[in-house]
Design an enzyme around this catalytic site. Sequence first.
Site, PDB file in Angstrom:
ATOM      1  N   GLU A  26       0.892  -1.157   0.000  1.00 22.93           N
ATOM      2  CA  GLU A  26       0.000   0.000   0.000  1.00 22.93           C
ATOM      3  C   GLU A  26       0.927   1.203   0.000  1.00 22.93           C
ATOM      4  O   GLU A  26       1.128   1.867   1.017  1.00 22.93           O
ATOM      5  CB  GLU A  26      -0.913  -0.034   1.243  1.00 22.93           C
ATOM      6  CG  GLU A  26      -2.189   0.766   1.067  1.00 22.93           C
ATOM      7  CD  GLU A  26      -1.963   2.258   1.229  1.00 22.93           C
ATOM      8  OE1 GLU A  26      -1.332   2.868   0.321  1.00 22.93           O
ATOM      9  OE2 GLU A  26      -2.415   2.810   2.218  1.00 22.93           O
ATOM     10  N   GLU A  81       4.647   8.230  -3.685  1.00 17.71           N
ATOM     11  CA  GLU A  81       5.373   7.760  -2.506  1.00 17.71           C
ATOM     12  C   GLU A  81       6.511   6.810  -2.874  1.00 17.71           C
ATOM     13  O   GLU A  81       7.036   6.093  -2.024  1.00 17.71           O
ATOM     14  CB  GLU A  81       4.412   7.066  -1.536  1.00 17.71           C
ATOM     15  CG  GLU A  81       3.432   8.029  -0.876  1.00 17.71           C
ATOM     16  CD  GLU A  81       2.582   7.349   0.185  1.00 17.71           C
ATOM     17  OE1 GLU A  81       2.789   6.146   0.445  1.00 17.71           O
ATOM     18  OE2 GLU A  81       1.720   8.029   0.760  1.00 17.71           O
TER      19      GLU A  81
END
Length: 677
Positions: free
Chosen positions: A144, A153
């Site tokens: 995730e 990210e």
Amino acid sequence: MRFSGGVIPAGAEDPVEEEENVEYDFHQDIARSSFADMLHDHDRNQKYYRGIRAAVGRVKARGEPVIVLDIGTGTGLLSMMAVTAGADLCYAVEVFKPMAQAARRIVDRNGFSDKIKIINKHSTEVTVGACGDMRSRANVLITELFDTELIGEGALPSYEHAHAHLMRAECEAVPHRARVYAQLVQCERLWSWAHLRPLSVGPSQLLPYRALDSCAGSHAVCDVQMSQVPPHSFTALSPRLTAFTVDFSKAVSSEPQTHRCRFVAQCSGQAQVVLSWWDICMDPDDSIVCSMAPSWTYEDPSSAPWRDHWMQSVYFLPEQSAVTQGEELCVSVSHDDYSLWYSLQPGPAPRPSCTCLAHVVWNRPRFGELNDQSRTERFVRALRQVLRQDSVCLSVSDGSLLPLFAHVLGAEKVFSVESFRMSRQVIEQLLEANDLSGRVELLEGQPEQLSRDDLQGLQVSVLMAEPYFSSSLLPWHSLWFWYCRTALAAHLRPDAVVLPRSASLHVAAVEFENLWRIRAPCGTCEGFDVTAMDEMVQRSLDFRESREAEPHSLWEYPCRALTASSAVMTFDFTRCVPQEPVSSRGSLSFTRSGRCHGVVMWMEYELTEGVTVSGGLAAPVGEQGQCQWSPHQKQAVFFLSPPQDTPADGATQLSYTFTFEPSLRDIHMDFNILPAQ
């Protein structure tokens, strides 16, 4: 029930000792994080759980032991799902030390410590082997690692490394793939966040300079709750396009790439903005899909899951261009290892970067604020009331257009303090573009450092501000203007006008439709005990004596007012800042029943008599409590813990105390929900 909180505005000294600053920031990062939003995202959790069960089942069907690698494990929730689904061993990687510690406690409390190993490292530092972090490579990859932009990210480099060094050649991945979608639109509202429009100032018009008009702007993603941008506010020039797909079960490359989407324009208009979102497919058959699509793409918009940890993205084209219905066009999306950008050219486009400086000086809400003609007209009306032929004006806002307004409206002399070099350069270019160079004197340094020589020996007759300061986070941080006005008292004429002449702090108790989720206790999540998260957040809150208000753009987060809105403190800018604390006490009756999640606070400014500007409510509260918030400024939200059900029978009140501490430049607030006296 009692709730307390305070803030320290920009410019104030932090009472925490210098050696504690790093620890304080660390604790505040935890306290302000939105872990709860993710854990309360039932749609996300259930689809991950289904995808994990399916992946574990496929590996078991091959007769292999199930070895899971969970990158970015956070609370360990997905690893616990994997063990519950039948995984033999999970390596749960988490680089953030406090989160890794919380994950260990959560895993232990749920009885999974024998099958889940928490590794407090970045995944690219994890080693495999007899003496390594992992005894063998994994055959199920759970991640995730996504943000609103999908890859922001560092998902691509992490996947690239994992497949090369940590995973078996034949492996399962949850999610299995991701798809990024794009739609080309004309939307004047969104376009006003990136480009300065011509502004009407009386009979004159102020124009942007050429470099600003054609600048590609900031490369940073503009993430919004796009469900709050209604379809009637834009014209869709393209259908919804699949920009590109990433298969996470195979080797992933982080090398820069460009993908092309050809389409036929479905109507005519100005190509300005690309709306973008993504979905993740948890299994190879696309039968388990978690979508980030805005609610207006759903047949039933109310069925769209709400989430704040993943939103939608707005990408601004460098220049708007005309599109004709039936025209064949191409939207290209390029990406490096961390960000996306769009263009209308078929080949690779350079990554956007600001060349005009304005996108460095002004953020997107500030562009929208400067483009708000209604707001401009209020300032023009106020300036017309106070300007005289011999007026000497001094502006102390950051990157403000008020000095240009004052000159165009006839002020004899206009000075503007621009404390930041780039801000000063932007205003210089605007002056040059409008043939006003030399008509406004731009002064360097801080307002309190101005000398008589800086002002050419003149006394100021109009001290003005929006007030806007780039370092402000919460609404009352703009009270810095009051301190500037006090420091400049010796430079003001006895009859000088201060504009705005006062400010007032307003409050209303509200029930949020969804925003409350980001601060809701985690408790249990999908049947797992994750209370260690609540404990970590509480310790971070306890690091300070009081909780704080938070800045939020409430136009993105619908809420209902349960009380009337009320001014609770007034600050008189015609006088200097008082030396002693000033307090205000009172109460507001709950006029609508609901669940009170918190108190919203904002500032309103009285520019001159009868002319006001609000940083909060943009219209009166609706009959059912509906609130329409200014999109240009963030409002302050103080979340009540726990929230409380409140009837509308007049028997319950929100009691408040506000104290302005001049020496600390701090506002302390205290709330009680009590029976009416």
